[in-house]
Design an enzyme around this catalytic site. Structure first.
Site, PDB file in Angstrom:
ATOM      1  N   ASP A   1     -24.605 -20.333 -18.446  1.00 32.74           N
ATOM      2  CA  ASP A   1     -24.959 -21.409 -17.527  1.00 32.74           C
ATOM      3  C   ASP A   1     -26.469 -21.560 -17.474  1.00 32.74           C
ATOM      4  O   ASP A   1     -27.205 -20.581 -17.623  1.00 32.74           O
ATOM      5  CB  ASP A   1     -24.435 -21.077 -16.119  1.00 32.74           C
TER       6      ASP A   1
ATOM      7  N   ALA B   1     -33.738 -14.351 -14.648  1.00 30.26           N
ATOM      8  CA  ALA B   1     -32.541 -14.113 -15.448  1.00 30.26           C
ATOM      9  C   ALA B   1     -31.332 -14.277 -14.543  1.00 30.26           C
ATOM     10  O   ALA B   1     -31.444 -14.216 -13.314  1.00 30.26           O
ATOM     11  CB  ALA B   1     -32.577 -12.706 -16.035  1.00 30.26           C
ATOM     12  N   LYS B   2     -30.197 -14.479 -15.184  1.00 32.05           N
ATOM     13  CA  LYS B   2     -28.986 -14.706 -14.381  1.00 32.05           C
ATOM     14  C   LYS B   2     -28.657 -13.516 -13.496  1.00 32.05           C
ATOM     15  O   LYS B   2     -28.093 -13.675 -12.426  1.00 32.05           O
ATOM     16  CB  LYS B   2     -27.824 -15.075 -15.286  1.00 32.05           C
ATOM     17  N   ARG B   3     -29.042 -12.309 -13.937  1.00 36.61           N
ATOM     18  CA  ARG B   3     -28.721 -11.137 -13.108  1.00 36.61           C
ATOM     19  C   ARG B   3     -29.510 -11.129 -11.797  1.00 36.61           C
ATOM     20  O   ARG B   3     -29.212 -10.353 -10.892  1.00 36.61           O
ATOM     21  CB  ARG B   3     -28.950  -9.834 -13.887  1.00 36.61           C
TER      22      ARG B   3
END
Ligand code: GLU
Length: 293
Positions: free
Chosen positions: A17, A241-243
């Site tokens: 995403d 970042a997605k994390r």
């Protein structure tokens, strides 16, 4: 020929995403093209068949629309463009490279030569040794990568934010050993054939621009103008970042994402629809915004 004006693009790879940093860069790309009265294209960069997932294609397009961007014409898919990449490859000086990943790593960290650059091992190898290496690799079911036989070591591009930027050009891979087309070739061929005049993307790709501009020149195309947008940082100060959590539209309300994008660009409270009229490259904040600090 009449000047066709500005054509910009946003070209995500469907490997996940889009997060707020990606969406902010996309908004800048859109505004840069629209503010110049230009066309704006979206292209799906799905050449890396191992990493791309079909499900992300529609989600990325929906997310771009949800933050208020629109684009012209159909969305081009790189996975449909193999014939064009093959035609371009046939016009470039190339050679097959049989190096394994480990050999490439070792060669690229050798004391002489530019750090990280492939020093042309297979190009310079004694023909007998090369033939033995090729036979061994073929017997193991492996094919060669195709590399550019580069004639220059570096190339200069103009970036609207970074100014003159000189970077390395090495014998870059144009077609991978697994048969996938390499990113540099696909980007250059598509930008040229789509008439892209302006490339706005994340600052992590600035180092790729000299290679791509050089490749465009070899293929007889005028390189685009570049604007590499500083990357958004996450709460720890590292690149977002997605994390980091709550950074994609799966977890975030699009209205909040739009508001954050506008305020991070220096236009708090203004709607995204007004960005083309407010935006100018000279107004782009040169520093990375930090999210959730
Ligand atoms: N597809 C690349 C990416 O998602 C961007 C390529 C480009 O903008 O030139 O990182």
């Amino acid at each position: 020929m009449a000047d066709a004006g500005v054509t910009g693009r946003y070209a995500p790879s469907p490997t996940g995403d889009l997060h707020l940093g990606n969406l902010r860069t996309a908004a800048v790309a859109w505004a840069a093209a629209r503010s110049a009265g230009g066309r704006f294209l979206v292209r799906v960069e799905d050449v890396d068949t191992g990493r791309c997932r079909e499900a992300f294609v529609e989600r990325q397009l929906a997310d771009l629309a949800a933050v208020g961007l629109d684009w012209d014409g159909p969305v081009l898919r790189q996975s449909t463009r193999g014939e064009r990449y093959a035609a371009a490859l046939g016009r470039l000086p190339t050679y097959p490279c049989w190096c394994s990943r480990r050999e490439i790593r070792e060669a690229a960290s050798a004391p002489h030569g530019a750090p990280g650059a492939y020093p042309g091992t297979c190009r310079r190898m004694d023909p007998g040794e090369l033939a033995r290496r090729a036979a061994a690799r073929r017997a193991a079911g492996l094919g060669p990568a195709i590399r550019l036989a580069a004639e220059v070591g570096s190339w200069t591009v103009h970036d609207l934010l970074a100014g003159e930027y000189r970077g390395e050009v090495d014998d870059m891979v144009l077609r991978r050993a697994d048969g996938d087309w390499a990113y540099h070739l696909a980007v250059v061929v598509d930008d040229a054939e789509q008439g892209v005049t302006q490339v706005v993307r994340g600052a992590d790709l600035l180092a790729s621009a000299p290679r791509q501009a050089h490749l465009a020149t070899l293929l007889g195309h005028r390189p685009p103008e570049y604007l590499h947008v500083p990357l958004v940082l996450g709460p720890t100060g590292a690149r977002l970042a997605k994390r980091d959590g709550a950074v994609t539209l799966r977890e975030l309300d699009p209205a909040r994402a739009r508001a954050w994008i506008m305020s991070s660009l220096g236009f708090p409270g203004a709607p995204v629809e007004r960005l083309p009229e407010l935006f100018h490259p000279a107004l782009l904040p040169a520093d990375s915004p930090t999210l959730g600090a």
